[in-house]
Write a protein that holds these residues in place. Structure first.
Motif, PDB file in Angstrom:
ATOM      1  N   ILE A   1       0.839  -1.205   0.000  1.00  0.00           N
ATOM      2  CA  ILE A   1       0.000   0.000   0.000  1.00  0.00           C
ATOM      3  C   ILE A   1       0.874   1.256   0.000  1.00  0.00           C
ATOM      4  O   ILE A   1       0.573   2.227  -0.694  1.00  0.00           O
ATOM      5  N   ARG A   2       1.976   1.220   0.748  1.00  0.00           N
ATOM      6  CA  ARG A   2       2.906   2.358   0.726  1.00  0.00           C
ATOM      7  C   ARG A   2       3.497   2.538  -0.676  1.00  0.00           C
ATOM      8  O   ARG A   2       3.651   3.664  -1.152  1.00  0.00           O
ATOM      9  N   ALA A   3       3.830   1.442  -1.348  1.00  0.00           N
ATOM     10  CA  ALA A   3       4.391   1.531  -2.702  1.00  0.00           C
ATOM     11  C   ALA A   3       3.364   2.085  -3.681  1.00  0.00           C
ATOM     12  O   ALA A   3       3.706   2.871  -4.573  1.00  0.00           O
ATOM     13  N   VAL A   4       2.110   1.706  -3.528  1.00  0.00           N
ATOM     14  CA  VAL A   4       1.053   2.215  -4.411  1.00  0.00           C
ATOM     15  C   VAL A   4       0.868   3.708  -4.201  1.00  0.00           C
ATOM     16  O   VAL A   4       0.775   4.479  -5.169  1.00  0.00           O
ATOM     17  N   THR A   5       0.818   4.149  -2.937  1.00  0.00           N
ATOM     18  CA  THR A   5       0.636   5.585  -2.683  1.00  0.00           C
ATOM     19  C   THR A   5       1.835   6.392  -3.155  1.00  0.00           C
ATOM     20  O   THR A   5       1.688   7.527  -3.596  1.00  0.00           O
ATOM     21  N   ALA A   6       3.034   5.825  -3.065  1.00  0.00           N
ATOM     22  CA  ALA A   6       4.221   6.535  -3.536  1.00  0.00           C
ATOM     23  C   ALA A   6       4.220   6.686  -5.049  1.00  0.00           C
ATOM     24  O   ALA A   6       4.691   7.688  -5.590  1.00  0.00           O
ATOM     25  N   ASN A   7       3.687   5.704  -5.757  1.00  0.00           N
ATOM     26  CA  ASN A   7       3.660   5.729  -7.219  1.00  0.00           C
ATOM     27  C   ASN A   7       2.309   6.184  -7.763  1.00  0.00           C
ATOM     28  O   ASN A   7       1.990   5.941  -8.917  1.00  0.00           O
ATOM     29  N   GLU A   8       1.538   6.825  -6.942  1.00  0.00           N
ATOM     30  CA  GLU A   8       0.191   7.227  -7.314  1.00  0.00           C
ATOM     31  C   GLU A   8       0.182   8.168  -8.510  1.00  0.00           C
ATOM     32  O   GLU A   8      -0.701   8.093  -9.362  1.00  0.00           O
ATOM     33  N   THR A   9       1.140   9.015  -8.607  1.00  0.00           N
ATOM     34  CA  THR A   9       1.157   9.984  -9.718  1.00  0.00           C
ATOM     35  C   THR A   9       1.476   9.318 -11.044  1.00  0.00           C
ATOM     36  O   THR A   9       1.061   9.811 -12.091  1.00  0.00           O
ATOM     37  N   SER A  10       2.168   8.191 -11.006  1.00  0.00           N
ATOM     38  CA  SER A  10       2.507   7.524 -12.263  1.00  0.00           C
ATOM     39  C   SER A  10       1.393   6.617 -12.758  1.00  0.00           C
ATOM     40  O   SER A  10       1.429   6.137 -13.880  1.00  0.00           O
ATOM     41  N   LEU A  11       0.381   6.364 -11.920  1.00  0.00           N
ATOM     42  CA  LEU A  11      -0.743   5.519 -12.327  1.00  0.00           C
ATOM     43  C   LEU A  11      -1.662   6.302 -13.256  1.00  0.00           C
ATOM     44  O   LEU A  11      -1.758   7.529 -13.167  1.00  0.00           O
ATOM     45  N   PRO A  12      -2.373   5.613 -14.153  1.00  0.00           N
ATOM     46  CA  PRO A  12      -3.267   6.338 -15.066  1.00  0.00           C
ATOM     47  C   PRO A  12      -4.410   6.980 -14.299  1.00  0.00           C
ATOM     48  O   PRO A  12      -4.959   6.396 -13.373  1.00  0.00           O
ATOM     49  N   ALA A  13      -4.752   8.184 -14.678  1.00  0.00           N
ATOM     50  CA  ALA A  13      -5.843   8.917 -14.026  1.00  0.00           C
ATOM     51  C   ALA A  13      -7.105   8.784 -14.866  1.00  0.00           C
ATOM     52  O   ALA A  13      -7.046   8.753 -16.092  1.00  0.00           O
ATOM     53  N   PHE A  14      -8.244   8.746 -14.190  1.00  0.00           N
ATOM     54  CA  PHE A  14      -9.524   8.696 -14.889  1.00  0.00           C
ATOM     55  C   PHE A  14      -9.874  10.089 -15.381  1.00  0.00           C
ATOM     56  O   PHE A  14      -9.628  11.092 -14.709  1.00  0.00           O
ATOM     57  N   LEU A  15     -10.451  10.117 -16.543  1.00  0.00           N
ATOM     58  CA  LEU A  15     -10.938  11.386 -17.063  1.00  0.00           C
ATOM     59  C   LEU A  15     -12.212  11.740 -16.315  1.00  0.00           C
ATOM     60  O   LEU A  15     -12.590  11.082 -15.372  1.00  0.00           O
ATOM     61  N   GLU A  16     -12.905  12.755 -16.775  1.00  0.00           N
ATOM     62  CA  GLU A  16     -14.156  13.132 -16.121  1.00  0.00           C
ATOM     63  C   GLU A  16     -15.086  11.920 -16.058  1.00  0.00           C
ATOM     64  O   GLU A  16     -15.105  11.092 -16.950  1.00  0.00           O
ATOM     65  N   ASP A  17     -15.886  11.865 -14.986  1.00  0.00           N
ATOM     66  CA  ASP A  17     -16.766  10.716 -14.786  1.00  0.00           C
ATOM     67  C   ASP A  17     -17.758  10.548 -15.929  1.00  0.00           C
ATOM     68  O   ASP A  17     -18.004   9.440 -16.388  1.00  0.00           O
ATOM     69  N   ASP A  18     -18.340  11.644 -16.400  1.00  0.00           N
ATOM     70  CA  ASP A  18     -19.321  11.557 -17.493  1.00  0.00           C
ATOM     71  C   ASP A  18     -18.664  11.062 -18.772  1.00  0.00           C
ATOM     72  O   ASP A  18     -19.234  10.238 -19.488  1.00  0.00           O
ATOM     73  N   ASP A  19     -17.477  11.557 -19.052  1.00  0.00           N
ATOM     74  CA  ASP A  19     -16.772  11.143 -20.260  1.00  0.00           C
ATOM     75  C   ASP A  19     -16.408   9.659 -20.180  1.00  0.00           C
ATOM     76  O   ASP A  19     -16.557   8.918 -21.149  1.00  0.00           O
ATOM     77  N   PHE A  20     -15.953   9.225 -19.013  1.00  0.00           N
ATOM     78  CA  PHE A  20     -15.606   7.816 -18.824  1.00  0.00           C
ATOM     79  C   PHE A  20     -16.820   6.926 -19.018  1.00  0.00           C
ATOM     80  O   PHE A  20     -16.773   5.917 -19.723  1.00  0.00           O
ATOM     81  N   THR A  21     -17.950   7.324 -18.426  1.00  0.00           N
ATOM     82  CA  THR A  21     -19.183   6.542 -18.546  1.00  0.00           C
ATOM     83  C   THR A  21     -19.632   6.469 -19.997  1.00  0.00           C
ATOM     84  O   THR A  21     -20.026   5.402 -20.480  1.00  0.00           O
ATOM     85  N   ASN A  22     -19.577   7.586 -20.678  1.00  0.00           N
ATOM     86  CA  ASN A  22     -19.993   7.598 -22.090  1.00  0.00           C
ATOM     87  C   ASN A  22     -19.104   6.718 -22.947  1.00  0.00           C
ATOM     88  O   ASN A  22     -19.591   6.014 -23.841  1.00  0.00           O
ATOM     89  N   ARG A  23     -17.800   6.732 -22.691  1.00  0.00           N
ATOM     90  CA  ARG A  23     -16.898   5.882 -23.467  1.00  0.00           C
ATOM     91  C   ARG A  23     -17.182   4.406 -23.212  1.00  0.00           C
ATOM     92  O   ARG A  23     -17.159   3.594 -24.132  1.00  0.00           O
ATOM     93  N   VAL A  24     -17.447   4.065 -21.972  1.00  0.00           N
ATOM     94  CA  VAL A  24     -17.762   2.662 -21.650  1.00  0.00           C
ATOM     95  C   VAL A  24     -19.069   2.257 -22.318  1.00  0.00           C
ATOM     96  O   VAL A  24     -19.186   1.173 -22.889  1.00  0.00           O
ATOM     97  N   MET A  25     -20.071   3.118 -22.264  1.00  0.00           N
ATOM     98  CA  MET A  25     -21.359   2.795 -22.865  1.00  0.00           C
ATOM     99  C   MET A  25     -21.262   2.656 -24.373  1.00  0.00           C
ATOM    100  O   MET A  25     -22.016   1.897 -24.980  1.00  0.00           O
ATOM    101  N   GLU A  26     -20.349   3.372 -25.004  1.00  0.00           N
ATOM    102  CA  GLU A  26     -20.162   3.222 -26.445  1.00  0.00           C
ATOM    103  C   GLU A  26     -19.590   1.861 -26.792  1.00  0.00           C
ATOM    104  O   GLU A  26     -19.836   1.331 -27.868  1.00  0.00           O
ATOM    105  N   MET A  27     -18.842   1.276 -25.868  1.00  0.00           N
ATOM    106  CA  MET A  27     -18.247  -0.039 -26.114  1.00  0.00           C
ATOM    107  C   MET A  27     -19.226  -1.183 -25.850  1.00  0.00           C
ATOM    108  O   MET A  27     -19.003  -2.294 -26.297  1.00  0.00           O
TER     109      MET A  27
END
Length: 182
Positions: A40-66
């Motif tokens: 958990i410490r390693a995950v929090t330390a590398n948190e900035t390098s993890l992919p970030a989610f875009l806006e919630d509405d945009d993410f939902t719309n992209r998933v629904m298109e798939m």
């Protein structure tokens, strides 16, 4: 139990390990709380390098298109659509006010089909049977059924017991005869 270092967990988080090594570390996480804390410490330390989610509405719309298009059921009408069916598709459609199971639907039912009528009928029948004594007679009848219908037969005495009983009976009769003579 072998524990893994913080550096190994950082490599795991960055996905820089072989598949076998990743499986080994994952299975270890299930059994070791100490390594879980390091992970958990390693995950929090590398948190900035993890992919970030875009806006919630945009993410939902992209998933629904798939999501593949399926048949939608609106107001008990099956719709087969080659294009996605969204909330805005039916914005101009007039909705029916009556939904099955609502108050307006039950108001149209005859009295004998409503649940309240059946409850009142059951309560009235219960009171009638209670005051007429039907339940009391049922209780008495049930009590009589609990008594054994067949009486248990006593086991037949053995031959020896029969001889002893006859001997005592004969001796008692002799004593009575002598008591009468005196």
């Amino acid at each position: 139990m072998k524990h893994y270092s913080y550096e190994e967990w950082q490599l795991y988080v960055k996905d820089e390990l072989s598949e076998d090594r990743r499986d080994e570390l994952e299975s270890h996480l299930y059994t070791c709380n100490q390594c879980l804390e390091v992970y958990i410490r390693a995950v929090t330390a590398n948190e900035t390098s993890l992919p970030a989610f875009l806006e919630d509405d945009d993410f939902t719309n992209r998933v629904m298109e798939m999501v593949p298009f399926t048949n939608k059921n609106v107001n008990n009408v099956e719709i087969v659509s080659p294009v996605p069916v969204t909330d805005s598709t039916f914005k101009d459609v007039e909705m029916v006010n009556s939904v099955p199971g609502t108050q307006s639907d039950t108001a149209r039912k005859p009295l004998y089909q409503q649940a309240g009528f059946h409850y009142l009928l059951a309560a009235a029948a219960t009171l009638l049977l209670m005051f007429s004594g039907a339940f009391q007679s049922l209780a008495t009848y049930a009590g009589s059924l609990e008594k054994p219908m067949i009486q248990e037969k006593k086991p037949r005495p053995s031959v020896t017991e029969g001889v002893i009983n006859k001997t005592f009976a004969w001796m008692d009769s002799l004593e009575k005869k002598e008591a009468i003579k005196k």
